[in-house]
Design a protein around this motif. Sequence first.
Motif, PDB file in Angstrom:
ATOM      1  N   ARG A  54       0.915  -1.185  -0.015  1.00  0.00           N
ATOM      2  CA  ARG A  54       0.112  -0.033   0.067  1.00  0.00           C
ATOM      3  C   ARG A  54       0.737   1.382   0.071  1.00  0.00           C
ATOM      4  O   ARG A  54       0.403   2.362  -0.472  1.00  0.00           O
ATOM      5  N   SER A  55       1.965   1.093   0.498  1.00  0.00           N
ATOM      6  CA  SER A  55       2.983   2.446   0.785  1.00  0.00           C
ATOM      7  C   SER A  55       4.076   2.445  -0.061  1.00  0.00           C
ATOM      8  O   SER A  55       5.151   3.330  -0.141  1.00  0.00           O
ATOM      9  N   PHE A  56       4.191   1.322  -1.070  1.00  0.00           N
ATOM     10  CA  PHE A  56       5.516   1.336  -1.823  1.00  0.00           C
ATOM     11  C   PHE A  56       5.347   0.831  -3.326  1.00  0.00           C
ATOM     12  O   PHE A  56       4.442   0.067  -3.590  1.00  0.00           O
ATOM     13  N   ILE A  57       5.832   1.620  -4.104  1.00  0.00           N
ATOM     14  CA  ILE A  57       6.106   0.972  -5.585  1.00  0.00           C
ATOM     15  C   ILE A  57       7.731   0.969  -5.940  1.00  0.00           C
ATOM     16  O   ILE A  57       8.346   1.860  -5.496  1.00  0.00           O
ATOM     17  N   ILE A  58       8.055  -0.092  -6.357  1.00  0.00           N
ATOM     18  CA  ILE A  58       9.592  -0.417  -6.715  1.00  0.00           C
ATOM     19  C   ILE A  58       9.704  -0.359  -8.223  1.00  0.00           C
ATOM     20  O   ILE A  58       8.734  -0.683  -9.199  1.00  0.00           O
ATOM     21  N   ASN A  59      10.849   0.117  -8.524  1.00  0.00           N
ATOM     22  CA  ASN A  59      11.427  -0.010  -9.680  1.00  0.00           C
ATOM     23  C   ASN A  59      12.010  -1.565  -9.842  1.00  0.00           C
ATOM     24  O   ASN A  59      12.853  -1.815  -9.387  1.00  0.00           O
ATOM     25  N   LEU A  60      11.454  -2.197 -10.866  1.00  0.00           N
ATOM     26  CA  LEU A  60      11.918  -3.606 -10.960  1.00  0.00           C
ATOM     27  C   LEU A  60      13.198  -3.771 -11.495  1.00  0.00           C
ATOM     28  O   LEU A  60      14.111  -4.743 -10.990  1.00  0.00           O
ATOM     29  N   ASP A  61      13.738  -2.695 -12.177  1.00  0.00           N
ATOM     30  CA  ASP A  61      15.035  -2.735 -12.560  1.00  0.00           C
ATOM     31  C   ASP A  61      16.368  -2.680 -11.470  1.00  0.00           C
ATOM     32  O   ASP A  61      17.527  -2.744 -11.763  1.00  0.00           O
ATOM     33  N   HIS A  62      15.586  -2.004 -10.235  1.00  0.00           N
ATOM     34  CA  HIS A  62      16.531  -1.769  -8.968  1.00  0.00           C
ATOM     35  C   HIS A  62      16.677  -2.862  -8.044  1.00  0.00           C
ATOM     36  O   HIS A  62      17.257  -2.613  -7.194  1.00  0.00           O
ATOM     37  N   ILE A  63      15.917  -3.852  -8.277  1.00  0.00           N
ATOM     38  CA  ILE A  63      15.796  -5.029  -7.316  1.00  0.00           C
ATOM     39  C   ILE A  63      17.116  -5.610  -7.299  1.00  0.00           C
ATOM     40  O   ILE A  63      17.641  -5.977  -8.356  1.00  0.00           O
ATOM     41  N   ASP A  64      17.739  -5.851  -6.099  1.00  0.00           N
ATOM     42  CA  ASP A  64      19.012  -6.410  -5.714  1.00  0.00           C
ATOM     43  C   ASP A  64      18.893  -7.845  -5.456  1.00  0.00           C
ATOM     44  O   ASP A  64      19.622  -8.595  -6.020  1.00  0.00           O
ATOM     45  N   SER A  65      18.067  -7.980  -4.734  1.00  0.00           N
ATOM     46  CA  SER A  65      17.611  -9.485  -4.371  1.00  0.00           C
ATOM     47  C   SER A  65      16.214  -9.519  -3.843  1.00  0.00           C
ATOM     48  O   SER A  65      15.745  -8.479  -3.189  1.00  0.00           O
ATOM     49  N   VAL A  66      15.844 -10.727  -3.425  1.00  0.00           N
ATOM     50  CA  VAL A  66      14.640 -10.794  -2.964  1.00  0.00           C
ATOM     51  C   VAL A  66      14.450 -12.264  -1.981  1.00  0.00           C
ATOM     52  O   VAL A  66      15.399 -13.156  -2.255  1.00  0.00           O
ATOM     53  N   SER A  67      14.050 -11.722  -0.715  1.00  0.00           N
ATOM     54  CA  SER A  67      14.079 -13.141   0.247  1.00  0.00           C
ATOM     55  C   SER A  67      12.872 -13.253   0.914  1.00  0.00           C
ATOM     56  O   SER A  67      12.439 -12.098   1.627  1.00  0.00           O
ATOM     57  N   ARG A  68      12.276 -14.416   0.781  1.00  0.00           N
ATOM     58  CA  ARG A  68      10.885 -14.364   1.430  1.00  0.00           C
ATOM     59  C   ARG A  68       9.905 -13.216   0.693  1.00  0.00           C
ATOM     60  O   ARG A  68       9.974 -13.287  -0.388  1.00  0.00           O
ATOM     61  N   ASN A  69       9.359 -12.627   1.411  1.00  0.00           N
ATOM     62  CA  ASN A  69       8.392 -11.437   1.117  1.00  0.00           C
ATOM     63  C   ASN A  69       9.196 -10.311   1.130  1.00  0.00           C
ATOM     64  O   ASN A  69       8.480  -9.127   1.462  1.00  0.00           O
ATOM     65  N   ILE A  70      10.621 -10.210   1.245  1.00  0.00           N
ATOM     66  CA  ILE A  70      11.237  -8.779   1.339  1.00  0.00           C
ATOM     67  C   ILE A  70      11.954  -8.555   0.007  1.00  0.00           C
ATOM     68  O   ILE A  70      12.681  -9.354  -0.622  1.00  0.00           O
ATOM     69  N   VAL A  71      11.838  -7.387  -0.586  1.00  0.00           N
ATOM     70  CA  VAL A  71      12.748  -7.023  -1.669  1.00  0.00           C
ATOM     71  C   VAL A  71      13.904  -5.996  -1.200  1.00  0.00           C
ATOM     72  O   VAL A  71      13.452  -5.140  -0.284  1.00  0.00           O
ATOM     73  N   HIS A  72      15.026  -6.309  -1.598  1.00  0.00           N
ATOM     74  CA  HIS A  72      16.243  -5.442  -1.308  1.00  0.00           C
ATOM     75  C   HIS A  72      16.496  -4.568  -2.240  1.00  0.00           C
ATOM     76  O   HIS A  72      16.921  -4.889  -3.388  1.00  0.00           O
ATOM     77  N   ILE A  73      16.475  -3.267  -1.991  1.00  0.00           N
ATOM     78  CA  ILE A  73      16.795  -2.434  -3.086  1.00  0.00           C
ATOM     79  C   ILE A  73      17.919  -1.423  -2.486  1.00  0.00           C
ATOM     80  O   ILE A  73      17.467  -0.413  -1.494  1.00  0.00           O
ATOM     81  N   GLY A  74      19.308  -1.448  -2.896  1.00  0.00           N
ATOM     82  CA  GLY A  74      20.166  -0.805  -2.052  1.00  0.00           C
ATOM     83  C   GLY A  74      20.098  -1.122  -0.422  1.00  0.00           C
ATOM     84  O   GLY A  74      20.147  -2.312  -0.192  1.00  0.00           O
ATOM     85  N   ASN A  75      20.116  -0.118   0.333  1.00  0.00           N
ATOM     86  CA  ASN A  75      20.023  -0.299   1.820  1.00  0.00           C
ATOM     87  C   ASN A  75      18.467  -0.307   2.295  1.00  0.00           C
ATOM     88  O   ASN A  75      18.284  -0.728   3.707  1.00  0.00           O
ATOM     89  N   HIS A  76      17.743  -0.466   1.229  1.00  0.00           N
ATOM     90  CA  HIS A  76      16.396  -0.578   1.735  1.00  0.00           C
ATOM     91  C   HIS A  76      15.505  -1.931   1.702  1.00  0.00           C
ATOM     92  O   HIS A  76      15.935  -2.491   0.786  1.00  0.00           O
ATOM     93  N   GLN A  77      14.911  -2.393   2.534  1.00  0.00           N
ATOM     94  CA  GLN A  77      14.343  -3.605   2.533  1.00  0.00           C
ATOM     95  C   GLN A  77      12.655  -3.295   2.523  1.00  0.00           C
ATOM     96  O   GLN A  77      12.118  -2.743   3.575  1.00  0.00           O
TER      97      GLN A  77
END
Length: 246
Positions: free
Chosen positions: A203-226
């Motif tokens: 509800r509070s986040f839109i991500i740029n798919l090209d900037h995904i560094d990794s995915v673990s379980r239900n967490i998307v890692h973009i730089g220092n952001h989870q």
Amino acid sequence: MKIKCIAVDDEPLALELVAKFIEQTSFLVLEAKFDNAIQALGYLNQNDIDLVFLDIQMPDLSGMELARILDGKNSEKKPRIIFTTAYNQFAIEGYKVDALDYLLKPFSYEEFLKAATKAYQYYDNSSNLSKDKKENQKAQDYIFLKVEYQLVKVLLKEITHIEAYKDYVKVHLEGKPNPLLSLTSMKNMEEILPSENFMRIHRSFIINLDHIDSVSRNIVHIGNHQISVSDNYKDAFLEFINKWLN
């Protein structure tokens, strides 16, 4: 480029003045004028209009209520709004419905023209007048955002993610320590960003798919952001991940 307009005001003199101003402005075309918001809504449901000059204080259906209805429409059919009102306390509400400008009565033609020119520049820059808006957005590599009282050009490839923040959104950019703060909604951002590059995962986040560094379980890692993927958006995100893996 011609901008198709309507004027809505329950005061006859004010309505005629706005109509006169529209007609003497070369890039505006007055398609219709209404003395109540209900008739205007019926017309807007049947006709493609680019810009509405809209009074706020009106009986039965107020201008702000009409603006909220229009703001919920499909982006391809949604006209933009310039409020024309004698009351300044609605300015923040006006920005919440993505109004382009706010003219305080009584206003001169010079003030009207300034607001109309802002609309012209906005539509021209963001290609909002094109019937093929989505196709144009796929081809372009930038968007314009309202930041404070100016339009800022933002390259899509530099956006890492967008975060909801009260009545604003924070647009995080690659290599920039501070996000841009824009008075708009997540819904509007979701509509103007190309879906092949951007996805809402919360509800509070839109991500740029090209900037995904990794995915673990239900967490998307973009730089220092989870960023968590919420249940409402999990299926669409898993579908993307499966395509990614294949």
